[in-house]
Design a protein around this motif. Structure first.
Motif, PDB file in Angstrom:
ATOM      1  N   UNK A   1       1.718  -0.184  -8.335  1.00 41.41           N
ATOM      2  CA  UNK A   1       1.393   0.881  -7.399  1.00 41.41           C
ATOM      3  C   UNK A   1       2.458   0.910  -6.312  1.00 41.41           C
ATOM      4  N   UNK A   2       3.288   1.945  -6.326  1.00 42.24           N
ATOM      5  CA  UNK A   2       4.350   2.101  -5.332  1.00 42.24           C
ATOM      6  C   UNK A   2       3.813   2.957  -4.201  1.00 42.24           C
ATOM      7  N   UNK A   3       3.735   2.365  -3.018  1.00 39.54           N
ATOM      8  CA  UNK A   3       3.066   3.001  -1.893  1.00 39.54           C
ATOM      9  C   UNK A   3       4.070   3.294  -0.785  1.00 39.54           C
ATOM     10  N   UNK A   4       4.164   4.574  -0.394  1.00 36.97           N
ATOM     11  CA  UNK A   4       5.056   4.960   0.700  1.00 36.97           C
ATOM     12  C   UNK A   4       4.259   5.627   1.801  1.00 36.97           C
TER      13      UNK A   4
ATOM     14  N   UNK B   1      -5.947  -7.305 -11.105  1.00 38.08           N
ATOM     15  CA  UNK B   1      -5.484  -6.297 -10.175  1.00 38.08           C
ATOM     16  C   UNK B   1      -4.030  -5.938 -10.425  1.00 38.08           C
ATOM     17  N   UNK B   2      -3.606  -4.815  -9.883  1.00 34.10           N
ATOM     18  CA  UNK B   2      -2.228  -4.391 -10.046  1.00 34.10           C
ATOM     19  C   UNK B   2      -1.317  -5.036  -9.017  1.00 34.10           C
ATOM     20  N   UNK B   3      -0.039  -4.751  -9.155  1.00 32.34           N
ATOM     21  CA  UNK B   3       0.960  -5.171  -8.178  1.00 32.34           C
ATOM     22  C   UNK B   3       1.246  -3.973  -7.277  1.00 32.34           C
ATOM     23  N   UNK B   4       1.247  -4.204  -5.964  1.00 39.72           N
ATOM     24  CA  UNK B   4       1.506  -3.138  -4.994  1.00 39.72           C
ATOM     25  C   UNK B   4       2.833  -3.421  -4.298  1.00 39.72           C
ATOM     26  N   UNK B   5       3.669  -2.412  -4.163  1.00 40.18           N
ATOM     27  CA  UNK B   5       4.939  -2.581  -3.459  1.00 40.18           C
ATOM     28  C   UNK B   5       5.099  -1.481  -2.427  1.00 40.18           C
ATOM     29  N   UNK B   6       5.502  -1.879  -1.226  1.00 42.35           N
ATOM     30  CA  UNK B   6       5.796  -0.901  -0.194  1.00 42.35           C
ATOM     31  C   UNK B   6       7.192  -0.339  -0.389  1.00 42.35           C
ATOM     32  N   UNK B   7       7.319   0.985  -0.333  1.00 37.75           N
ATOM     33  CA  UNK B   7       8.596   1.662  -0.598  1.00 37.75           C
ATOM     34  C   UNK B   7       8.946   2.587   0.562  1.00 37.75           C
ATOM     35  N   UNK B   8      10.218   2.614   0.899  1.00 38.28           N
ATOM     36  CA  UNK B   8      10.763   3.605   1.824  1.00 38.28           C
ATOM     37  C   UNK B   8      11.838   4.356   1.058  1.00 38.28           C
TER      38      UNK B   8
END
Length: 285
Positions: A174-177, A143-150
């Motif tokens: 995966x950069x998720x905002x 699986x990928x790495x997911x990071x929460x971004x603001x």
């Protein structure tokens, strides 16, 4: 051992999964692995010449199994007296990594619901990775790495940690905002329809996210990055993303001038309580 990967072990299956994940991470990053067993000093071992006599047999067996599977890994195993949360927080230095299982034995049941692991995630000076009960020791390595971004307040520490983990795993990041976007059903005097306004706002948010990630793409050109803006609440989006991720990365703001007050925010709190895989909490200013 400076900047080691530290893992709390107590002989339970859950801590064994955490130790296996930590060993794999130490192997990937070229760090040493420290297995820490916390608890009261056994009375019969006060005079013990060998410190290993203070450790439960399952912990020693776990150490031996890790050494056998990863013979080149530097591994130490030690007993530390005292409170589990305080001892584990103290063991993780600012440049290191602390790994904990989702539940322990005895009074440590339900760590992800607010006990030792939750306190460690809120107070540790280093990133803390919590391994959900039942998760394979290595997590979903595919699986990928997911990071929460603001993008309005990007955190360098959080992004650096996420990009480094993606680099080590050869994984997609995966950069998720999360952005609240209008969904229609409202009046407007603009010469365009509401769906077009929503589309334009989403496009603008996507551009801001891409701009935030641009210097990190340049610093880590080997990492494949997927930038995504979602209308879901951040906690819900990250929990859902954890279903297929090898690691989800969230931030924890360190309160200025109030070091005794935990800075675990609502998003991190939500993700820690409902994850489907490993979650990393990274402290930042």
């Amino acid at each position: 051992m400076s900047h080691a990967v530290v893992v709390g072990v107590d002989g339970s299956a859950q801590s064994a999964a955490a130790a296996e994940w930590a060993a794999y991470q130490a192997h990937l990053s070229g760090r040493a692995l420290r297995l820490i067993h916390v608890g009261a000093r056994p009375e019969f071992s006060v005079e013990a010449a060998d410190p290993a006599e203070l450790l439960p047999r399952p912990v020693l067996a776990l150490r031996d199994r890790i050494v056998e599977v990863l013979p080149g890994l530097r591994v130490s195993c030690e007993h530390v007296p005292g409170s589990p949360a305080e001892a584990l927080v103290a063991a993780g230095d600012r440049g290191g990594l602390l790994v904990l299982g989702s539940r322990g034995i005895g009074g440590l049941a339900g760590l992800l619901l607010g006990s030792v692991a939750l306190r460690a995630a809120a107070h540790a000076a280093c990133p803390v990775v919590l391994i959900r009960s039942g998760t394979d020791g290595r997590g979903d390595v595919h699986g990928g790495v997911v990071v929460g971004v603001d993008s309005s307040r990007p955190c360098a520490e959080v992004l650096a940690f996420a990009f480094e983990r993606a680099t080590e795993r050869g994984a997609v990041l995966r950069a998720l905002e999360s952005r609240e976007l209008p969904t229609g059903g409202y009046a407007t005097d603009a010469p365009v329809d509401p769906p077009e306004i929503t589309s334009a706002l989403a496009a603008a948010a996507q551009v801001r996210l891409e701009d935030t990630l641009a210097p990190w793409r340049k610093k880590f050109p080997e990492v494949r990055v997927a930038a995504e803006v979602t209308g879901w609440p951040a906690g819900k989006a990250l929990v859902e993303a954890s279903r297929s991720a090898s690691l989800v990365v969230v931030g924890r703001r360190i309160p200025r001038g109030r070091p005794a007050v935990p800075g675990l925010g609502a998003v991190a709190h939500a993700v820690l309580h409902h994850p489907h895989g490993p979650v990393a909490v990274v402290p930042h200013d």
